[in-house]
Every structure is written in structure tokens, then in C-alpha cells.
Design an enzyme around this catalytic site. Structure first.
Site, short mmCIF file in Angstrom:
data_model
loop_
_atom_site.label_atom_id
_atom_site.label_comp_id
_atom_site.label_asym_id
_atom_site.label_seq_id
_atom_site.Cartn_x
_atom_site.Cartn_y
_atom_site.Cartn_z
N LYS A 27 0.84 -1.21 0.00
CA LYS A 27 0.00 0.00 0.00
C LYS A 27 0.87 1.26 0.00
CE LYS A 27 -2.93 0.67 3.62
NZ LYS A 27 -2.86 2.00 4.24
N ARG A 32 2.85 5.96 -3.25
CA ARG A 32 3.99 6.79 -3.67
C ARG A 32 4.24 6.68 -5.16
NH1 ARG A 32 4.21 5.64 1.64
NH2 ARG A 32 5.53 6.82 3.07
N GLY A 100 -5.24 7.78 5.50
CA GLY A 100 -4.37 8.75 6.17
C GLY A 100 -3.11 9.03 5.36
N SER A 173 7.25 8.87 12.53
CA SER A 173 6.16 8.76 11.55
C SER A 173 6.69 8.93 10.13
CB SER A 173 5.08 9.81 11.82
OG SER A 173 4.21 9.90 10.71
N GLN A 175 4.80 9.03 7.60
CA GLN A 175 3.89 9.93 6.88
C GLN A 175 4.30 11.38 7.07
OE1 GLN A 175 -0.09 8.88 8.14
NE2 GLN A 175 -0.09 7.02 6.90
N ASP A 321 1.96 -1.29 11.73
CA ASP A 321 0.64 -1.68 11.22
C ASP A 321 0.28 -3.13 11.56
OD1 ASP A 321 0.20 0.81 10.14
OD2 ASP A 321 0.99 0.27 8.17
N LYS A 348 -4.69 5.33 14.80
CA LYS A 348 -4.75 4.70 13.47
C LYS A 348 -6.20 4.71 12.99
CE LYS A 348 -0.37 3.94 13.00
NZ LYS A 348 0.39 4.72 12.01
N ARG A 352 -6.48 1.22 18.00
CA ARG A 352 -6.21 -0.23 17.86
C ARG A 352 -5.89 -0.90 19.19
NH1 ARG A 352 -3.20 -0.09 11.94
NH2 ARG A 352 -5.18 -0.07 10.80
N ARG A 393 -7.56 -3.76 9.45
CA ARG A 393 -6.57 -4.67 10.05
C ARG A 393 -7.13 -5.40 11.29
NH1 ARG A 393 -2.50 -3.65 6.65
NH2 ARG A 393 -2.02 -1.49 6.17
#
Ligand code: S3P
Length: 442
Positions: A27, A32, A100, A173, A175, A321, A348, A352, A393
């Protein structure tokens, strides 16, 4: 997601996982590929692209900004790049669904464009913190309005002249790192990001693959604005985050032996393998190779008795993840598993830590949430009804738990499995999971 309906998984207990399968494309790399392919000069051919809803949201967003993209068809996508200055103003807000990664990375990419954009998402994405990207981007000169408490939607004001910054990230992170680096492409001067712990480095690798100069030394990544990206072919490996469910399922189900083909084993992603091996799992990497700048291998996993461990904090960002699946492994292990340093799990697609603790409790397992982790006592998994809270997930993790449960496990609100793993039920069913999908109108 199938609007106006909800999906339930019903998984009968027992069975084992066998054979050879290939889970869908990564993913992070698929997102990207679209973003950098769109901004490159020339035509980027992608194979192995993840046709999940998250990556399709990114693809549609770039189409809405004037990029011609053919496909996806059987994982093949052709992106006709427009160059770093070639995007066009979209005619409407860009809806990024549950993703996200799309929102945070695109906030960086769009901060230096000449036009305004509005980024929106579904109910889950609309609750997630965006201040972690808008704060450093504002320091670069971006103007981004958010909803209350830094939540989506994001309104990005175009026409700002960005300046490079030297940013020390407060959290590990990928991201945030990627968002700042992507903004740095349009900034004057040098942009550097220092991370407190290693996080996935796909952005750095792919930028390099597109001919952009990126310097990485001891947790600090730097690039100079104003360069050019040159189109490159991308072969997306299978997603280790999707393989994770099968690694756990085959480890806990006696008699299992499964080969997962062509899995990305970038060292910033392999925490799941390290943690499972510390618990006693039998996982071997075969046929290691490099594909388009990313390490890949076939993973062979056999059932093995697992024991509870204290999970090393250094491995947390490298398995970020995979914790829902790991919690299921911990539930089937002998003794106690302790996780700390993982407060990121609370922000997330769902919280979670809490959602997994509730689901495990519904299946008769003692799981005590803490502010930054969880303590799980291995035991006998019972059947039960689990709410996934729309988190892909969580749904897939509890599906695998049924392999060791005493009764059937029903998992509610599973439509979002399609965000990252279209075809999960069919693939898992083919490998030996006794899973049924029920669609219910709402
Ligand atoms: C991602 C980074 C991780 C991960 C997410 C994908 C990425 O998030 O949880 O699923 O592609 O960069 P954080 O960087 O926020 O931990």
C-alpha cells in the site's frame, strides 16, 4: 466500500493454512508510485499496484488534478507524468476516503502548488490528527486550515512560497517525514527531517529511483528543492502488512505450512518477522532479491508453539501496522506479552489498543490496555462477536484468530478490508481459512 451495506465475516473454528499465495501489492509503495509518477517527467509504468480503495483514492485525486492515468488493470497502471509544476486545480474537494497516507503525503505535495485544494475523508479519517503535518508545513510557509483540533478537512491555500526547513520529528512517523520531504520538492533551499527512530523509507528510495538526489545519514534525510523527477518503472512487491495476517495465522494453526511469494522485506518494515521469531515462530526468508530498489523475498512459515514476550520498543515503528495481528499471536502464546511505546496505535484507522482489547475480551482473552500499549495473557480463544470499528486490520486479524478458537468468530463492519486487501476472504479461504462473507443492507 459498498455504500448502504455492511459486511460481516463469519469464520468457523479450526483448520490450517497451506500452499503458496501472493498477497496484494504494498500500500505504501503503491501510493507513492502514483504521487511521484504524476510529478515526474515521462511515463511511469507500475506493476503489482494495490487496487485497494486507499490507493484508488490517491489515483483518482491525481486524475482530478489533470494527470492521465491508465488502469489499473491486473495491477498495471500507466501514469503520464506532468512534471513538478504540471498539476491543475481540481474542480472539487478531493475525497481521500479512509486513507491517512493519502491525506498526509498530499498535504505536503500540495502545499507549494499555485492553486487551492480541499482534502476530505470518511468518518474515521475525519477523526485523525493532521496537526502533525500542518505544523511543520506551516513552518515552511504553507497555509493550511483544518477542522477543530487539527482534524480534516484540510484547506490548502495555493500560491505560497515555501522555504526549506530542518525538522526534528517529535514522533516516529513515515507519513510526517514524507509529507515534509514532498513539500521540500517545491521549497527554496534544503529541507531536512530527523527521525527519533527509523521509519519506513519508501519515499526516500523512490525519490532516488526517480533520479532525485536524497541524502540519508543517521536518521536524517535531506533534499534540495527545485529538482526534477524522471519517470521510472516500478514493480510493487506484495505487502508485508497483508502477509502479516498469514504469518500469524500459519504460526498459530497446528499443521500449517505456507509460502508467501514476492513479499517486500524492506528492513524498515520487517518488525513483524523479528517479533514473531522472538515469540518462537518458524519463518524463513527464501530467494532474497532486489526489485526496483526494494528488497523482496518469499516467506515460508510453519506452525510453531509461541511464547509471550516483552516486545522491544525499538521494533515498534518497524511493525506499526502489524500489531492487531501480533495481538492475536500473543493471545495464542504461552504466558504474557507486554507492549509499550506504541501510543501511535491509538490514532490509526481506529484506536487499535482499545478495539483489539475489546475484541480479545469478547473471545475470552485477558487483555489490559495501557496508555501506550497492552498486556495480553495467552489463553484459550473462545468464539465470539467482535466489532472491527471499520478498521481493516482489526477485521483480518480476528479472522485469523478463528484458526485457534473453540467456536466461530463473527466480525462486524468488515467492508473496509477492501481499503488495503481486496480479495482477502477468497485468498484466505483458498489457503484453508473457513471464512464466509455476509452482506447486509443497512
Ligand atoms: C505509512 C506510514 C505509517 C503506517 C501507514 C502507512 C506510510 O503511518 O501506519 O499505514 O505509507 O507512510 P505513520 O507514519 O503515521 O506511523
Amino acid at each position: 466500500m459498498t455504500h448502504g451495506s455492511t459486511l460481516e465475516f463469519r469464520v468457523e473454528p479450526g483448520g490450517r493454512l497451506e500452499g503458496r499465495c501472493r498477497v496484494p501489492g504494498d500500500k505504501s509503495i503503491s501510493h507513492r508510485a502514483i504521487m511521484l509518477g504524476a510529478l515526474a517527467e515521462g511515463t511511469t509504468e507500475v506493476s503489482g499496484f494495490l487496487e485497494g480503495e486507499d490507493c484508488l483514492a490517491t489515483l483518482k485525486a491525481f486524475r482530478a488534478m489533470g494527470v492521465r492515468i491508465d488502469g489499473p488493470e491486473a495491477g498495471r497502471v500507466t501514469i503520464h507524468g506532468v512534471g513538478l509544476q504540471g498539476l491543475k486545480a481540481p474542480g472539487a474537494p478531493l475525497d481521500l476516503g479512509n486513507s491517512g497516507t493519502s491525506m498526509r503525503l498530499m498535504a505536503g505535495l500540495l502545499a507549494g502548488q499555485p492553486f487551492d485544494t480541499v482534502l476530505t475523508g470518511d468518518a474515521s479519517l475525519s477523526r485523525r490528527p493532521m496537526g502533525r503535518v500542518t505544523e511543520p508545513l506551516s513552518r515552511m510557509g504553507a497555509r493550511i486550515d483544518t477542522g477543530p483540533e487539527g482534524r480534516p478537512p484540510l484547506t490548502i491555500r495555493g500560491g505560497q512560497a515555501l522555504e526549506g526547513i530542518d525538522y526534528e520529528m517529535p514522533m516516529a512517523s513515515a507519513q510526517v517525514k514524507s509529507s515534509v520531504l514532498l513539500a521540500g520538492l517545491h521549497a527554496r533551499g534544503r529541507t531536512c527531517v530527523t527521525e527519533p527512530a527509523p521509519t519506513r523509507d519508501h519515499t526516500e528510495r523512490m525519490l532516488t529511483g526517480f533520479g532525485y538526489d536524497v541524502a540519508c545519514h543517521h536518521g536524517r534525510v535531506c533534499l534540495q528543492g527545485g529538482g526534477r523527477l524522471r519517470a521510472a518503472a516500478i514493480d510493487v512487491p506484495a505487502d508485508i502488512s497483508s502477509a502479516a495476517f498469514f504469518l500469524v495465522g500459519a504460526s498459530i494453526a497446528p499443521g500449517s505450512e505456507l509460502t508467501l511469494a514476492h513479499v517486500g522485506v524492506n528492513p524498515t518494515r520487517t518488525g513483524i518477522i523479528d517479533i514473531l521469531q522472538l515469540m518462537g515462530a518458524d519463518i524463513r526468508l527464501e530467494n532474497p532479491r532486489e526489485v526496483g530498489g526494494e528488497p523482496v523475498a518469499d516467506l515460508v512459515v510453519r506452525a510453531a508453539p509461541l511464547k509471550g514476550i516483552r516486545i522491544p520498543e525499538a521494533l515498534v515503528p518497524l511493525a506499526i501496522d502489524e500489531f492487531p495481528a501480533l495481538f492475536v499471536a500473543a493471545a495464542c502464546a504461552e504466558g504474557e506479552t507486554v507492549l509499550t511505546g506504541a501510543e501511535e496505535l491509538r490514532v490509526k484507522e481506529s484506536d487499535r489498543i482499545q478495539v483489539m482489547a475489546d475484541g480479545l475480551a469478547a473471545c475470552g482473552i485477558q487483555a489490559r490496555p495501557t496508555p501506550d500499549g497492552i498486556v495480553i495473557q495467552g489463553g484459550r480463544l473462545q468464539g465470539g462477536v467482535v466489532h472491527s470499528h471499520g478498521d481493516h486490520r482489526i477485521a483480518m486479524s480476528f479472522a485469523m484468530a478463528a484458526l485457534r478458537a473453540q467456536g466461530s468468530i463473527r466480525i462486524q463492519d468488515c467492508a473496509n478490508v477492501n481499503t488495503s486487501f481486496p480479495g482477502f476472504a477468497a485468498l484466505a479461504g483458498g489457503a484453508g481459512l473457513n471464512i464466509h462473507v455476509k452482506e447486509e443492507g443497512v
